[in-house]
Design an enzyme around this catalytic site. Structure first.
Site, PDB file in Angstrom:
ATOM      1  N   VAL A 111       1.147  -3.620   4.062  1.00  0.00           N
ATOM      2  CA  VAL A 111       1.384  -5.227   4.220  1.00  0.00           C
ATOM      3  C   VAL A 111       1.930  -5.881   4.339  1.00  0.00           C
ATOM      4  CG1 VAL A 111      -0.910  -5.816   4.788  1.00  0.00           C
ATOM      5  CG2 VAL A 111      -0.503  -6.470   2.605  1.00  0.00           C
ATOM      6  N   TYR A 165      -3.530  -2.491 -10.309  1.00  0.00           N
ATOM      7  CA  TYR A 165      -3.609  -1.929  -8.613  1.00  0.00           C
ATOM      8  C   TYR A 165      -2.660  -3.873  -7.929  1.00  0.00           C
ATOM      9  CZ  TYR A 165      -5.010  -2.721  -3.560  1.00  0.00           C
ATOM     10  OH  TYR A 165      -4.953  -1.407  -1.882  1.00  0.00           O
ATOM     11  N   TYR A 194      -4.732   3.839   7.854  1.00  0.00           N
ATOM     12  CA  TYR A 194      -5.901   3.114   8.084  1.00  0.00           C
ATOM     13  C   TYR A 194      -6.698   3.572   9.759  1.00  0.00           C
ATOM     14  CZ  TYR A 194      -3.554   0.719   4.519  1.00  0.00           C
ATOM     15  OH  TYR A 194      -2.884   0.713   3.474  1.00  0.00           O
ATOM     16  N   LYS A 204      -0.122   3.481  -2.734  1.00  0.00           N
ATOM     17  CA  LYS A 204      -0.702   4.369  -2.990  1.00  0.00           C
ATOM     18  C   LYS A 204      -0.249   5.739  -2.810  1.00  0.00           C
ATOM     19  CE  LYS A 204      -3.629   0.830  -0.834  1.00  0.00           C
ATOM     20  NZ  LYS A 204      -4.252  -0.047  -0.172  1.00  0.00           N
ATOM     21  N   SER A 228       0.719  -1.170  -0.121  1.00  0.00           N
ATOM     22  CA  SER A 228       0.089   0.378   0.234  1.00  0.00           C
ATOM     23  C   SER A 228       0.657   1.153   0.088  1.00  0.00           C
ATOM     24  CB  SER A 228      -1.158   0.343   0.656  1.00  0.00           C
ATOM     25  OG  SER A 228      -2.004  -1.151   1.105  1.00  0.00           O
TER      26      SER A 228
END
Ligand code: GLN
Length: 332
Positions: free
Chosen positions: A284, A214, A266, A90, A87
């Site tokens: 992760v 993605y 998050y 991103k 991530s």
């Protein structure tokens, strides 16, 4: 100017230069001590298992790289071992999508912390398929879709990869195909999120194309040193201070940092801000990119995660670094 005035200025310059040397030496010691301390800790968190290929990585690695404003690199532990950035990608896809369609991106994705796990689906129904922010999975899939529009998946992916290689000044950075294939086989939750958004018209492209791009950008492999290099523009108002390359405007860099602070971890974002006090983005794979505005770009990696899916030792290391260097954006 009088001789006394000139002597005064010279004195101030010497003090500044001396302070700069002290800060540099101090940072070197702090990074080495943190790497040594983290290598010894018994509590390492749990490696992500839902992507089978990631579960093969042992929990024992720890790496850290810090690049200061002058381009000095302070590295410790496994700083040169590539890991799956997941991530953290991103941050860079958000940067590209804003460059491509500007503020129109915010029609498809929000800017609020979700308070939910990274792969949660519950908010999507209540909010008509518009994800809360660009860093939860649903939001990042919408951002990837914006980059993909008007291109073939291969071209969009190539653009993302070349952007990472350019930022890190390293053309060897590559996608780990085994990790991408592993997630493609098992990414049922993301497939559900994408189909759900598609049903609301939030995605423009075929779901399998958007997800293919993605999964592959999540599977880019980079070391802490490469990642800290790639993040430098965020620490210096959108510009790489060593090359002079302007990547984004100062305003855009500030806003990306704001989103990293509020949404980058998050449902652990509040805790990260409380303990570390820096904009940060986790993945992760166990990596975290953190930004000390005006001071440094920092990457840490340790594969064991906490219950929110953020690197356990990564957070502890950044907490120690921010505290000892006085880098929290909220003060010492
Ligand atoms: N590729 C991972 C996923 O979509 C990224 C999640 C993460 O790093 N938090 O589940």
């Amino acid at each position: 100017m009088t001789a006394r005035g000139r002597a005064g200025i010279a004195m101030v310059c010497i003090v500044h230069a001396w302070q700069a040397v002290m800060i540099t030496e101090n940072l070197e010691t702090v990074v080495a001590e943190i790497a040594a301390e983290m290598a010894k800790r018994p509590d390492r968190g749990a490696v992500a298992h839902y992507i089978p290929e990631l579960a093969r990585v042992g929990p024992h690695a720890f790496g850290i790289a810090v690049i200061d404003a002058d381009g000095n690199v302070f590295a410790g532990g496994d700083a040169d071992v590539p890991f799956s950035i997941q991530s953290i990608s991103k941050v860079f896809t958000l940067t590209l999508a804003l460059g491509k369609i500007g503020d129109r991106l915010w029609r498809r994705v929000g800017r609020e912390p979700s308070g939910s796990p990274f792969n949660s689906i519950v908010q999507l129904e209540r909010e008509c398929g518009v994800p809360r922010n660009p860093f939860i999975n649903a939001g990042a899939i919408a951002v990837t879709d914006a980059i993909l529009s008007g291109h073939q998946p291969r071209e969009a992916l190539g653009e993302i990869l070349r952007f990472m290689q350019f930022l890190a000044a390293d053309p060897t950075i590559a996608i780990d195909e085994a990790v991408a294939a592993s997630e493609q086989r098992t990414g049922f939750r993301n497939i559900a999120l994408a189909n759900y958004m598609k049903s609301f018209g939030v995605l423009e492209n075929p779901v399998e194309f958007t997800l293919g791009v993605y999964f592959h950008h999540c599977a880019i492999a980079m070391s802490c040193r490469q990642l800290a290099m790639a993040g430098r523009f965020l620490a210096h108002s959108g510009r790489n201070p060593s090359t002079g390359h302007s990547v984004v405007s100062p305003q855009r860099a500030r806003r990306i940092n704001a989103l990293m602070l509020t949404c980058g971890h998050y449902d652990g974002s509040g805790e990260f801000a409380y303990r570390v006090g820096l904009p940060g983005k986790s993945g992760v794979g166990g990596g975290v990119l953190a930004i000390a505005p005006g001071k440094a770009s920092i990457a840490v990696w340790s594969p064991g995660l906490d219950p929110s899916g953020n690197s356990h030792l990564g957070r502890l290391a950044l907490e120690g670094l921010a505290k000892r260097m006085g880098w929290s954006i909220f003060g010492v």
